[in-house]
Design a protein around this motif. Structure first.
Motif, PDB file in Angstrom:
ATOM      1  N   VAL A   1      -7.746  -9.954  -9.769  1.00  0.00           N
ATOM      2  CA  VAL A   1      -8.075 -11.274  -9.503  1.00  0.00           C
ATOM      3  C   VAL A   1      -9.617 -11.709 -10.051  1.00  0.00           C
ATOM      4  O   VAL A   1     -10.079 -12.657 -10.769  1.00  0.00           O
ATOM      5  CB  VAL A   1      -7.973 -11.956  -8.091  1.00  0.00           C
ATOM      6  CG1 VAL A   1      -8.479 -13.033  -7.973  1.00  0.00           C
ATOM      7  CG2 VAL A   1      -6.377 -11.832  -7.900  1.00  0.00           C
ATOM      8  N   LEU A   2     -10.512 -10.552  -9.647  1.00  0.00           N
ATOM      9  CA  LEU A   2     -11.776 -10.889 -10.123  1.00  0.00           C
ATOM     10  C   LEU A   2     -11.965 -11.002 -11.606  1.00  0.00           C
ATOM     11  O   LEU A   2     -12.856 -11.408 -12.154  1.00  0.00           O
ATOM     12  CB  LEU A   2     -12.669  -9.714  -9.575  1.00  0.00           C
ATOM     13  CG  LEU A   2     -13.001 -10.092  -7.937  1.00  0.00           C
ATOM     14  CD1 LEU A   2     -14.000  -8.848  -7.374  1.00  0.00           C
ATOM     15  CD2 LEU A   2     -13.795 -11.198  -7.758  1.00  0.00           C
TER      16      LEU A   2
ATOM     17  N   PHE B   1      -9.937 -14.124 -13.045  1.00  0.00           N
ATOM     18  CA  PHE B   1     -10.511 -15.478 -13.074  1.00  0.00           C
ATOM     19  C   PHE B   1     -11.518 -15.984 -13.953  1.00  0.00           C
ATOM     20  O   PHE B   1     -11.366 -17.003 -14.711  1.00  0.00           O
ATOM     21  CB  PHE B   1     -11.179 -15.795 -11.520  1.00  0.00           C
ATOM     22  CG  PHE B   1     -11.736 -17.033 -11.257  1.00  0.00           C
ATOM     23  CD1 PHE B   1     -10.721 -18.143 -10.994  1.00  0.00           C
ATOM     24  CD2 PHE B   1     -13.024 -17.110 -11.471  1.00  0.00           C
ATOM     25  CE1 PHE B   1     -11.299 -19.369 -10.690  1.00  0.00           C
ATOM     26  CE2 PHE B   1     -13.554 -18.710 -11.217  1.00  0.00           C
ATOM     27  CZ  PHE B   1     -12.539 -19.705 -11.023  1.00  0.00           C
ATOM     28  N   PRO B   2     -12.463 -14.961 -14.268  1.00  0.00           N
ATOM     29  CA  PRO B   2     -13.452 -15.594 -15.418  1.00  0.00           C
ATOM     30  C   PRO B   2     -12.627 -15.479 -16.828  1.00  0.00           C
ATOM     31  O   PRO B   2     -12.841 -16.244 -17.867  1.00  0.00           O
ATOM     32  CB  PRO B   2     -14.493 -14.457 -15.384  1.00  0.00           C
ATOM     33  CG  PRO B   2     -14.107 -13.572 -14.616  1.00  0.00           C
ATOM     34  CD  PRO B   2     -12.943 -14.065 -13.717  1.00  0.00           C
ATOM     35  N   ALA B   3     -11.608 -14.435 -16.879  1.00  0.00           N
ATOM     36  CA  ALA B   3     -10.917 -14.627 -18.370  1.00  0.00           C
ATOM     37  C   ALA B   3      -9.969 -15.797 -18.429  1.00  0.00           C
ATOM     38  O   ALA B   3     -10.100 -16.291 -19.629  1.00  0.00           O
ATOM     39  CB  ALA B   3     -10.162 -13.167 -18.270  1.00  0.00           C
ATOM     40  N   GLU B   4      -9.503 -16.093 -17.611  1.00  0.00           N
ATOM     41  CA  GLU B   4      -8.396 -17.284 -17.629  1.00  0.00           C
ATOM     42  C   GLU B   4      -9.600 -18.641 -17.717  1.00  0.00           C
ATOM     43  O   GLU B   4      -8.866 -19.437 -18.214  1.00  0.00           O
ATOM     44  CB  GLU B   4      -7.695 -17.673 -16.142  1.00  0.00           C
ATOM     45  CG  GLU B   4      -6.740 -18.446 -16.332  1.00  0.00           C
ATOM     46  CD  GLU B   4      -5.622 -18.261 -17.165  1.00  0.00           C
ATOM     47  OE1 GLU B   4      -4.675 -19.315 -17.169  1.00  0.00           O
ATOM     48  OE2 GLU B   4      -5.281 -17.316 -17.323  1.00  0.00           O
ATOM     49  N   SER B   5     -10.555 -18.628 -17.045  1.00  0.00           N
ATOM     50  CA  SER B   5     -11.387 -19.816 -17.017  1.00  0.00           C
ATOM     51  C   SER B   5     -12.017 -19.818 -18.637  1.00  0.00           C
ATOM     52  O   SER B   5     -11.970 -20.930 -19.126  1.00  0.00           O
ATOM     53  CB  SER B   5     -12.474 -19.452 -16.014  1.00  0.00           C
ATOM     54  OG  SER B   5     -12.364 -19.672 -14.942  1.00  0.00           O
ATOM     55  N   ALA B   6     -12.463 -18.881 -19.162  1.00  0.00           N
ATOM     56  CA  ALA B   6     -13.053 -18.716 -20.408  1.00  0.00           C
ATOM     57  C   ALA B   6     -11.874 -19.069 -21.513  1.00  0.00           C
ATOM     58  O   ALA B   6     -12.043 -19.752 -22.453  1.00  0.00           O
ATOM     59  CB  ALA B   6     -13.540 -17.247 -20.838  1.00  0.00           C
ATOM     60  N   TRP B   7     -10.611 -18.482 -21.221  1.00  0.00           N
ATOM     61  CA  TRP B   7      -9.581 -18.665 -22.176  1.00  0.00           C
ATOM     62  C   TRP B   7      -9.195 -20.263 -22.212  1.00  0.00           C
ATOM     63  O   TRP B   7      -8.911 -20.900 -23.292  1.00  0.00           O
ATOM     64  CB  TRP B   7      -8.258 -18.005 -21.855  1.00  0.00           C
ATOM     65  CG  TRP B   7      -6.983 -18.314 -22.446  1.00  0.00           C
ATOM     66  CD1 TRP B   7      -6.206 -19.282 -22.149  1.00  0.00           C
ATOM     67  CD2 TRP B   7      -6.767 -17.836 -23.567  1.00  0.00           C
ATOM     68  NE1 TRP B   7      -4.942 -19.302 -23.156  1.00  0.00           N
ATOM     69  CE2 TRP B   7      -5.095 -18.517 -24.104  1.00  0.00           C
ATOM     70  CE3 TRP B   7      -7.058 -16.750 -24.472  1.00  0.00           C
ATOM     71  CZ2 TRP B   7      -4.738 -17.922 -25.085  1.00  0.00           C
ATOM     72  CZ3 TRP B   7      -6.470 -16.415 -25.519  1.00  0.00           C
ATOM     73  CH2 TRP B   7      -4.941 -17.065 -25.791  1.00  0.00           C
TER      74      TRP B   7
ATOM     75  N   VAL C   1      -0.240 -10.828 -17.670  1.00  0.00           N
ATOM     76  CA  VAL C   1      -1.014  -9.923 -18.466  1.00  0.00           C
ATOM     77  C   VAL C   1      -2.135  -9.136 -18.121  1.00  0.00           C
ATOM     78  O   VAL C   1      -2.341  -8.131 -18.232  1.00  0.00           O
ATOM     79  CB  VAL C   1      -1.410 -10.707 -19.823  1.00  0.00           C
ATOM     80  CG1 VAL C   1      -2.310 -10.029 -20.558  1.00  0.00           C
ATOM     81  CG2 VAL C   1      -0.351 -11.275 -20.577  1.00  0.00           C
ATOM     82  N   VAL C   2      -3.052  -9.648 -17.123  1.00  0.00           N
ATOM     83  CA  VAL C   2      -4.176  -9.140 -16.462  1.00  0.00           C
ATOM     84  C   VAL C   2      -3.700  -7.851 -15.656  1.00  0.00           C
ATOM     85  O   VAL C   2      -4.166  -6.958 -15.745  1.00  0.00           O
ATOM     86  CB  VAL C   2      -5.162 -10.016 -15.772  1.00  0.00           C
ATOM     87  CG1 VAL C   2      -6.140  -9.399 -14.981  1.00  0.00           C
ATOM     88  CG2 VAL C   2      -5.787 -10.944 -16.812  1.00  0.00           C
ATOM     89  N   VAL C   3      -2.857  -8.193 -14.897  1.00  0.00           N
ATOM     90  CA  VAL C   3      -2.253  -7.253 -13.817  1.00  0.00           C
ATOM     91  C   VAL C   3      -1.613  -6.136 -14.685  1.00  0.00           C
ATOM     92  O   VAL C   3      -1.936  -4.957 -14.218  1.00  0.00           O
ATOM     93  CB  VAL C   3      -1.150  -8.016 -12.742  1.00  0.00           C
ATOM     94  CG1 VAL C   3      -0.393  -6.933 -12.145  1.00  0.00           C
ATOM     95  CG2 VAL C   3      -1.943  -8.832 -12.050  1.00  0.00           C
ATOM     96  N   VAL C   4      -0.741  -6.395 -15.630  1.00  0.00           N
ATOM     97  CA  VAL C   4      -0.193  -5.409 -16.308  1.00  0.00           C
ATOM     98  C   VAL C   4      -1.193  -4.323 -17.043  1.00  0.00           C
ATOM     99  O   VAL C   4      -1.274  -3.170 -16.961  1.00  0.00           O
ATOM    100  CB  VAL C   4       0.892  -6.033 -17.215  1.00  0.00           C
ATOM    101  CG1 VAL C   4       1.426  -4.762 -18.299  1.00  0.00           C
ATOM    102  CG2 VAL C   4       1.939  -6.206 -16.531  1.00  0.00           C
TER     103      VAL C   4
END
Length: 174
Positions: free
Chosen positions: A46-47, A50-56, A79-82
């Motif tokens: 999640v850490l 969060f910034p990756a999703e925000s930036a996207w 995607v991030v979890v996998v």
């Protein structure tokens, strides 16, 4: 002649290949160790997410009002979890940061090293365990070798590496 495990400790019981036989008797991780490692890994994922999703959403999708939620149906979350579990399992050979803190390690039942596909299979296995309503995780309690859905899918076990003798054994076979 089969050797009995000491009471109170679960040990892996081999039944197939030479690789599996080389793992016979290794101490399996406890439910608490596995739970601790899993929650640490979810927190770290999640850490990262969060910034990756925000930036996207801000820089690539040019959204003005960004509403971010953690949901297993969101593509970015999946995607991030996998990627998190798949890449850590592959490059660290079965040791995610959560597994390291919990003093556990994933070992392949098919080879001395976690393969790339096997690492991603295991990552997808977490999704399978969740989709089963959590039953995939609860299989730990009735399976002889303490295997959950992700373990069965990827042909892995999770071993306890807290003691030096067990660590050296796990390193020699892993």
């Amino acid at each position: 002649m089969t050797q009995k495990s000491p009471p109170g400790r679960r040990r892996f019981h081999a039944h197939e290949s030479h690789r599996v036989a080389s793992l016979n008797g290794l101490p399996l991780a406890t439910a608490w160790q596995r739970l601790l490692g899993y929650f640490i890994d979810v927190f770290l994922a999640v850490l990262i997410w969060f910034p990756a999703e925000s930036a996207w959403r801000i820089f690539l999708l040019h959204e003005q009002h960004v509403e971010i939620k953690w949901d297993f149906h969101e593509v970015g979350n999946i995607v991030v979890v996998v990627l998190y579990w798949g890449l850590f399992n592959y490059f660290a050979n079965g040791r995610t940061p959560g597994k390291w803190v919990a003093r556990t390690r994933i070992l392949s039942l098919t080879s001395a090293r976690m393969g790339l596909w096997q690492s991603f299979e295991r990552a997808f296995g977490y999704g399978a365990a969740i989709l089963e309503g959590g039953l995939g995780f609860l299989q730990f309690f009735w399976d002889t070798n303490r295997m959950c859905a992700q373990d069965r899918l990827a042909e892995t076990i999770v071993v306890d590496t807290r003691k030096k003798t067990h660590q050296s054994t796990a390193d020699s076979v892993g």
